[in-house]
Design a protein around this motif. Structure first.
Motif, PDB file in Angstrom:
ATOM      1  N   SER A 118       0.820  -1.214   0.000  1.00 29.28           N
ATOM      2  CA  SER A 118       0.000   0.000   0.000  1.00 29.28           C
ATOM      3  C   SER A 118       0.856   1.267   0.000  1.00 29.28           C
ATOM      4  O   SER A 118       0.347   2.358  -0.235  1.00 29.28           O
ATOM      5  N   ALA A 119       2.176   1.136   0.257  1.00 28.42           N
ATOM      6  CA  ALA A 119       3.052   2.309   0.228  1.00 28.42           C
ATOM      7  C   ALA A 119       3.747   2.474  -1.118  1.00 28.42           C
ATOM      8  O   ALA A 119       4.508   3.421  -1.329  1.00 28.42           O
ATOM      9  N   LEU A 120       3.450   1.555  -2.037  1.00 27.07           N
ATOM     10  CA  LEU A 120       4.205   1.503  -3.291  1.00 27.07           C
ATOM     11  C   LEU A 120       4.082   2.779  -4.117  1.00 27.07           C
ATOM     12  O   LEU A 120       5.017   3.163  -4.814  1.00 27.07           O
ATOM     13  N   LEU A 121       2.950   3.447  -4.021  1.00 27.68           N
ATOM     14  CA  LEU A 121       2.768   4.648  -4.834  1.00 27.68           C
ATOM     15  C   LEU A 121       2.979   5.939  -4.045  1.00 27.68           C
ATOM     16  O   LEU A 121       2.765   7.027  -4.565  1.00 27.68           O
ATOM     17  N   THR A 122       3.434   5.824  -2.792  1.00 27.32           N
ATOM     18  CA  THR A 122       3.860   7.022  -2.066  1.00 27.32           C
ATOM     19  C   THR A 122       5.269   7.362  -2.551  1.00 27.32           C
ATOM     20  O   THR A 122       5.964   6.486  -3.080  1.00 27.32           O
ATOM     21  N   PRO A 123       5.722   8.621  -2.382  1.00 31.04           N
ATOM     22  CA  PRO A 123       7.075   8.956  -2.863  1.00 31.04           C
ATOM     23  C   PRO A 123       8.147   8.044  -2.282  1.00 31.04           C
ATOM     24  O   PRO A 123       9.003   7.520  -3.018  1.00 31.04           O
ATOM     25  N   LYS A 124       8.135   7.786  -0.957  1.00 28.36           N
ATOM     26  CA  LYS A 124       9.209   6.974  -0.379  1.00 28.36           C
ATOM     27  C   LYS A 124       9.128   5.515  -0.818  1.00 28.36           C
ATOM     28  O   LYS A 124      10.150   4.883  -1.067  1.00 28.36           O
ATOM     29  N   GLY A 125       7.898   5.006  -0.942  1.00 29.85           N
ATOM     30  CA  GLY A 125       7.737   3.621  -1.401  1.00 29.85           C
ATOM     31  C   GLY A 125       8.176   3.461  -2.847  1.00 29.85           C
ATOM     32  O   GLY A 125       8.883   2.508  -3.204  1.00 29.85           O
ATOM     33  N   PHE A 126       7.774   4.405  -3.694  1.00 35.71           N
ATOM     34  CA  PHE A 126       8.095   4.317  -5.121  1.00 35.71           C
ATOM     35  C   PHE A 126       9.604   4.443  -5.345  1.00 35.71           C
ATOM     36  O   PHE A 126      10.203   3.648  -6.078  1.00 35.71           O
ATOM     37  N   VAL A 127      10.206   5.444  -4.698  1.00 33.67           N
ATOM     38  CA  VAL A 127      11.649   5.658  -4.907  1.00 33.67           C
ATOM     39  C   VAL A 127      12.443   4.471  -4.362  1.00 33.67           C
ATOM     40  O   VAL A 127      13.399   4.008  -4.991  1.00 33.67           O
ATOM     41  N   SER A 128      12.044   3.950  -3.193  1.00 34.39           N
ATOM     42  CA  SER A 128      12.793   2.848  -2.589  1.00 34.39           C
ATOM     43  C   SER A 128      12.655   1.565  -3.405  1.00 34.39           C
ATOM     44  O   SER A 128      13.662   0.939  -3.759  1.00 34.39           O
ATOM     45  N   VAL A 129      11.432   1.175  -3.686  1.00 38.35           N
ATOM     46  CA  VAL A 129      11.197  -0.141  -4.283  1.00 38.35           C
ATOM     47  C   VAL A 129      11.331  -0.104  -5.801  1.00 38.35           C
ATOM     48  O   VAL A 129      12.094  -0.882  -6.388  1.00 38.35           O
ATOM     49  N   VAL A 130      10.608   0.807  -6.439  1.00 36.41           N
ATOM     50  CA  VAL A 130      10.565   0.810  -7.907  1.00 36.41           C
ATOM     51  C   VAL A 130      11.845   1.425  -8.486  1.00 36.41           C
ATOM     52  O   VAL A 130      12.536   0.792  -9.289  1.00 36.41           O
ATOM     53  N   LEU A 131      12.182   2.636  -8.056  1.00 30.29           N
ATOM     54  CA  LEU A 131      13.404   3.260  -8.587  1.00 30.29           C
ATOM     55  C   LEU A 131      14.652   2.531  -8.088  1.00 30.29           C
ATOM     56  O   LEU A 131      15.588   2.286  -8.860  1.00 30.29           O
ATOM     57  N   GLY A 132      14.666   2.186  -6.792  1.00 29.76           N
ATOM     58  CA  GLY A 132      15.813   1.458  -6.237  1.00 29.76           C
ATOM     59  C   GLY A 132      16.057   0.164  -6.998  1.00 29.76           C
ATOM     60  O   GLY A 132      17.185  -0.142  -7.381  1.00 29.76           O
ATOM     61  N   GLY A 133      14.999  -0.597  -7.229  1.00 29.01           N
ATOM     62  CA  GLY A 133      15.129  -1.854  -7.969  1.00 29.01           C
ATOM     63  C   GLY A 133      15.631  -1.618  -9.386  1.00 29.01           C
ATOM     64  O   GLY A 133      16.510  -2.332  -9.878  1.00 29.01           O
TER      65      GLY A 133
END
Lengths: 185, 156
Positions: A118-133
């Motif tokens: 549920s945090a995936l589309l928050t800025p911190k979730g997106f940057v950590s998981v999606v951009l980080g990956g």
């Protein structure tokens, strides 16, 4: 519960055991320990397209490694089922710094408030998981290896390219920790 | 490592028995257990490392390299063979301009600190129930794919 699963290992057990995967894979089948090439093998298997980098016989060169990494997930699962609790006892300074960034949940392997669906589309979730990956995938492919291939296998074989890569790993990690994380948390 | 696909002549003589596949699976399971029990798969430990607030990660990495280095030296000095009798060969990485190692390494480092995990731990974390790391693996595949597409135009 087996004794070796009941508590986290001290560094002088953990480090040497990690190092032993290098000779083990060489002796089993002349394979160089390195996890990130699996990302290339998966691309080659799933969606090679017309990209030359993915047009090779992935079963011949990579099936062993895909089996290895599937085992890695299974190993994690086994510990989560039969191991002791995994509350990470980080240093007080780190806890304070992370609390200052707004992290409250220290009970998991990663902060649940960031690493949940549920945090995936928050800025911190997106940057950590999606951009980080994404950066992990692009960077390891460009550098030709990750922590296992360069930092462990490459440095153990005294390869200069691996030393340059590892210096890069830390430069990038320090940049992200001290300049990017404060912006997104 | 991306050098693997070039070693086709090794593969023809390599044992493909099911015992070998089981050995890779077994070693992979051991690796997942090791990543979890060493806690190197934890975002918190990665943060502690990049903030220089604990020696633990450095002690683990340094002792892993030391044990691997002694093992590789012994394998070379003693001329050890694989279980199927093949000579053990480690191909050196090509230096080229060195740009790929510096730039690619830095890009990977950014991702390592943001995701709090490198590729091995991503898979071990999924096994440990941090299921959102499936998305990180999917993103990593997209990143690798984009690299494959751009590869002819990037300096190496």
């Amino acid at each position: 519960m087996p004794a070796f699963l009941s508590a986290p290992w001290p560094w002088y057990v953990a480090g040497p055991v990690i190092g032993l995967f290098v000779p083990a894979l060489l002796i089993v089948g002349n394979r160089m320990f390195g996890v990130s090439s699996n990302l290339r093998h998966l691309c080659s298997a799933l969606m090679p397209g017309q990209v030359e980098y993915f047009r090779y016989d992935w079963k011949r060169t990579g099936l062993w490694n895909l089996i290895f990494v599937a085992g890695t997930a299974v190993g994690g699962f086994l510990v989560s089922q039969w191991g002791g609790s995994h509350k990470i006892e980080i240093s007080e300074q780190t806890r304070l710094a992370l609390t200052g960034l707004g992290i409250h949940d220290f009970s998991g392997l990663a902060p649940r408030e960031v690493f949940m669906w549920s945090a995936l589309l928050t800025p911190k979730g997106f940057v950590s998981v999606v951009l980080g990956g994404f950066l992990v995938g692009f960077g390891t492919a460009y550098a030709g290896g990750c922590t296992s291939g360069h930092a462990i296998s490459g440095l153990a074989d005294l390869q200069l390219p691996s030393l340059i890569a590892v210096v890069g790993f830390f430069a990038g990690g320090l940049l992200a920790t001290h300049f990017i994380l404060p912006l997104i948390f | 490592m991306s050098t693997a696909p070039a070693k086709a002549d090794h593969d023809t003589t390599r044992s493909r028995g099911s015992a070998t596949w089981l050995a890779y699976l077994f070693l992979g399971i051991c690796f997942g257990i090791t990543l979890t029990q060493s806690e190197v798969l934890s975002w918190f430990r990665i943060q502690e490392m990049f903030r220089f607030q604990s020696l633990r990660m450095y002690e683990i990495i340094a002792s892993a390299i030391a044990v691997a280095a002694v093992s590789v030296t012994l394998i070379k000095k003693l001329g050890l063979k694989t279980v199927s009798g093949e000579p053990i060969a480690i191909s050196p990485k090509t230096m080229g301009l060195g740009v790929r190692y510096a730039a690619g390494g830095t890009i990977f480092g950014l991702g390592w600190a943001l995701a709090g995990a490198c590729p091995g731990p991503m898979f071990a974390l999924v096994g440990n129930g941090v299921s959102v790391m499936i998305v990180a693996i999917g993103s990593a595949l997209a990143g690798t794919w984009l690299y494959g597409l751009l590869r002819p135009r990037l300096p190496h």
